[in-house]
Design a protein around this motif. Structure first.
Motif, PDB file in Angstrom:
ATOM      1  N   LEU A  15       0.830  -1.206   0.000  1.00 34.53           N
ATOM      2  CA  LEU A  15       0.000   0.000   0.000  1.00 34.53           C
ATOM      3  C   LEU A  15       0.869   1.263   0.000  1.00 34.53           C
ATOM      4  N   HIS A  38      11.585  -0.744   7.059  1.00 31.84           N
ATOM      5  CA  HIS A  38      11.942  -1.498   8.260  1.00 31.84           C
ATOM      6  C   HIS A  38      12.968  -2.576   7.942  1.00 31.84           C
ATOM      7  N   SER A  39      12.512  -3.736   7.438  1.00 31.48           N
ATOM      8  CA  SER A  39      13.454  -4.845   7.239  1.00 31.48           C
ATOM      9  C   SER A  39      14.199  -4.736   5.919  1.00 31.48           C
ATOM     10  N   LEU A  60       8.653   0.167  14.495  1.00 32.33           N
ATOM     11  CA  LEU A  60       7.494   0.587  15.302  1.00 32.33           C
ATOM     12  C   LEU A  60       7.405  -0.182  16.612  1.00 32.33           C
ATOM     13  N   SER A  86       1.391  -7.813   8.331  1.00 33.69           N
ATOM     14  CA  SER A  86       0.160  -7.998   7.559  1.00 33.69           C
ATOM     15  C   SER A  86      -0.150  -9.458   7.247  1.00 33.69           C
TER      16      SER A  86
HETATM   17  N1  LIG Z   1      -2.723  -4.636   0.674  1.00 35.02           N
HETATM   18  C1  LIG Z   1      -4.047  -4.349   0.618  1.00 35.02           C
HETATM   19  O1  LIG Z   1      -4.732  -4.570  -0.402  1.00 35.02           O
HETATM   20  C2  LIG Z   1      -4.750  -3.705   1.807  1.00 35.02           C
HETATM   21  C3  LIG Z   1      -6.121  -3.450   1.725  1.00 35.02           C
HETATM   22  C4  LIG Z   1      -6.762  -2.847   2.818  1.00 35.02           C
HETATM   23  C5  LIG Z   1      -6.054  -2.531   3.972  1.00 35.02           C
HETATM   24  N2  LIG Z   1      -4.739  -2.811   4.031  1.00 35.02           N
HETATM   25  C6  LIG Z   1      -4.021  -2.475   5.265  1.00 35.02           C
HETATM   26  O2  LIG Z   1      -2.949  -1.605   4.944  1.00 35.02           O
HETATM   27  C7  LIG Z   1      -1.826  -1.871   5.802  1.00 35.02           C
HETATM   28  C8  LIG Z   1      -0.584  -2.230   4.949  1.00 35.02           C
HETATM   29  O3  LIG Z   1      -0.849  -3.392   4.175  1.00 35.02           O
HETATM   30  P1  LIG Z   1       0.198  -3.874   3.046  1.00 35.02           P
HETATM   31  O4  LIG Z   1      -0.492  -4.931   2.261  1.00 35.02           O
HETATM   32  O5  LIG Z   1       0.749  -2.687   2.330  1.00 35.02           O
HETATM   33  O6  LIG Z   1       1.323  -4.559   3.960  1.00 35.02           O
HETATM   34  P2  LIG Z   1       2.822  -4.970   3.550  1.00 35.02           P
HETATM   35  O7  LIG Z   1       2.997  -4.997   2.064  1.00 35.02           O
HETATM   36  O8  LIG Z   1       3.127  -6.216   4.311  1.00 35.02           O
HETATM   37  O9  LIG Z   1       3.715  -3.772   4.107  1.00 35.02           O
HETATM   38  C9  LIG Z   1       3.945  -3.634   5.473  1.00 35.02           C
HETATM   39  C10 LIG Z   1       4.832  -2.442   5.731  1.00 35.02           C
HETATM   40  O10 LIG Z   1       5.042  -2.360   7.142  1.00 35.02           O
HETATM   41  C11 LIG Z   1       6.440  -2.235   7.411  1.00 35.02           C
HETATM   42  N3  LIG Z   1       6.727  -2.829   8.712  1.00 35.02           N
HETATM   43  C12 LIG Z   1       6.557  -4.113   9.096  1.00 35.02           C
HETATM   44  N4  LIG Z   1       6.954  -4.284  10.366  1.00 35.02           N
HETATM   45  C13 LIG Z   1       7.391  -3.067  10.810  1.00 35.02           C
HETATM   46  C14 LIG Z   1       7.935  -2.588  12.031  1.00 35.02           C
HETATM   47  N5  LIG Z   1       8.136  -3.383  13.102  1.00 35.02           N
HETATM   48  N6  LIG Z   1       8.284  -1.293  12.117  1.00 35.02           N
HETATM   49  C15 LIG Z   1       8.099  -0.453  11.057  1.00 35.02           C
HETATM   50  N7  LIG Z   1       7.586  -0.847   9.875  1.00 35.02           N
HETATM   51  C16 LIG Z   1       7.237  -2.144   9.745  1.00 35.02           C
HETATM   52  C17 LIG Z   1       7.116  -2.966   6.257  1.00 35.02           C
HETATM   53  O11 LIG Z   1       8.468  -2.523   6.126  1.00 35.02           O
HETATM   54  P3  LIG Z   1       9.585  -3.476   5.420  1.00 35.02           P
HETATM   55  O12 LIG Z   1       8.966  -3.991   4.144  1.00 35.02           O
HETATM   56  O13 LIG Z   1      10.739  -2.587   5.189  1.00 35.02           O
HETATM   57  O14 LIG Z   1       9.841  -4.570   6.396  1.00 35.02           O
HETATM   58  C18 LIG Z   1       6.236  -2.525   5.093  1.00 35.02           C
HETATM   59  O15 LIG Z   1       6.634  -1.254   4.646  1.00 35.02           O
HETATM   60  C19 LIG Z   1      -2.278  -3.015   6.728  1.00 35.02           C
HETATM   61  O16 LIG Z   1      -2.796  -2.446   7.917  1.00 35.02           O
HETATM   62  C20 LIG Z   1      -3.383  -3.681   5.938  1.00 35.02           C
HETATM   63  O17 LIG Z   1      -4.306  -4.354   6.784  1.00 35.02           O
HETATM   64  C21 LIG Z   1      -4.061  -3.381   2.977  1.00 35.02           C
END
Ligand SMILES: NC(=O)c1ccc[n+]([C@@H]2O[C@H](COP(=O)([O-])OP(=O)(O)OC[C@H]3O[C@@H](n4cnc5c(N)ncnc54)[C@H](OP(=O)(O)O)[C@@H]3O)[C@@H](O)[C@H]2O)c1
Length: 129
Positions: A15, A38-39, A60, A86
């Motif tokens: 996202l 982060h990672s 975080l 996630s």
């Molecule tokens: N993807 C969708 O279609 C969608 C739809 C609706 C809602 N959402 C919501 O949007 C949010 C993000 O989803 P996503 O799919 O984009 O997730 P994602 O691709 O897994 O990305 C997660 C992000 O969080 C960071 N992160 C993880 N652990 C961390 C920590 N301890 N400290 C700081 N940063 C950390 C990761 O950084 P690194 O990669 O550098 O580790 C990455 O930038 C979630 O709350 C999800 O429920 C997503």
């Protein structure tokens, strides 16, 4: 009026990357943009289209890296929190880490020290089980 500062937390995620690319296309770029990772270190293919923007390493779970943002980029006016553990299976395996990441107390504490108000937009999910 000073330029607004926008911070995307979790800018390397699915996202976050889309949001950064959307912000980068804004006409006249009326704000300064920064994001956290982060990672993984941000890849050049992410950095190039969103230049100029500043990456910061943040955890975080501990809050590490947040003060560096206010000290160098400045206190953001808008924070969009796209960071999350996630993957449901990973959350089940380590609920403490999932809670510390997905209920970002460190981020809220950091913001509570700001000397001006800021907007926090926190993403969540509709996944129920
Ligand atoms: N993807 C969708 O279609 C969608 C739809 C609706 C809602 N959402 C919501 O949007 C949010 C993000 O989803 P996503 O799919 O984009 O997730 P994602 O691709 O897994 O990305 C997660 C992000 O969080 C960071 N992160 C993880 N652990 C961390 C920590 N301890 N400290 C700081 N940063 C950390 C990761 O950084 P690194 O990669 O550098 O580790 C990455 O930038 C979630 O709350 C999800 O429920 C997503």
């Amino acid at each position: 009026m000073s330029r607004k500062r926008v911070l995307v937390v979790g800018g390397t995620g699915y996202l976050g990357q889309h949001l950064l690319q959307g912000f980068a296309k804004s006409k006249g770029k009326p704000f300064d943009l920064a994001f956290t990772h982060h990672s993984t270190n941000p890849h050049q293919t992410l950095l190039n289209p969103i230049s100029p923007s500043t990456p910061f390493h943040v955890d975080l779970q501990s809050g590490e890296g947040l003060t560096t943002i206010s000290n160098t980029f400045g206190q953001p006016d808008v924070i969009v929190n796209c960071a999350a553990m996630s993957v449901p299976r990973a959350c089940e395996m380590d609920p403490a880490a999932a809670f510390a990441t997905n209920v970002p107390t460190s981020l809220v504490k950091w913001m509570s020290g700001f000397n001006a108000s800021a907007i926090l937009i926190h993403l969540s999910t509709d996944q129920a089980d």
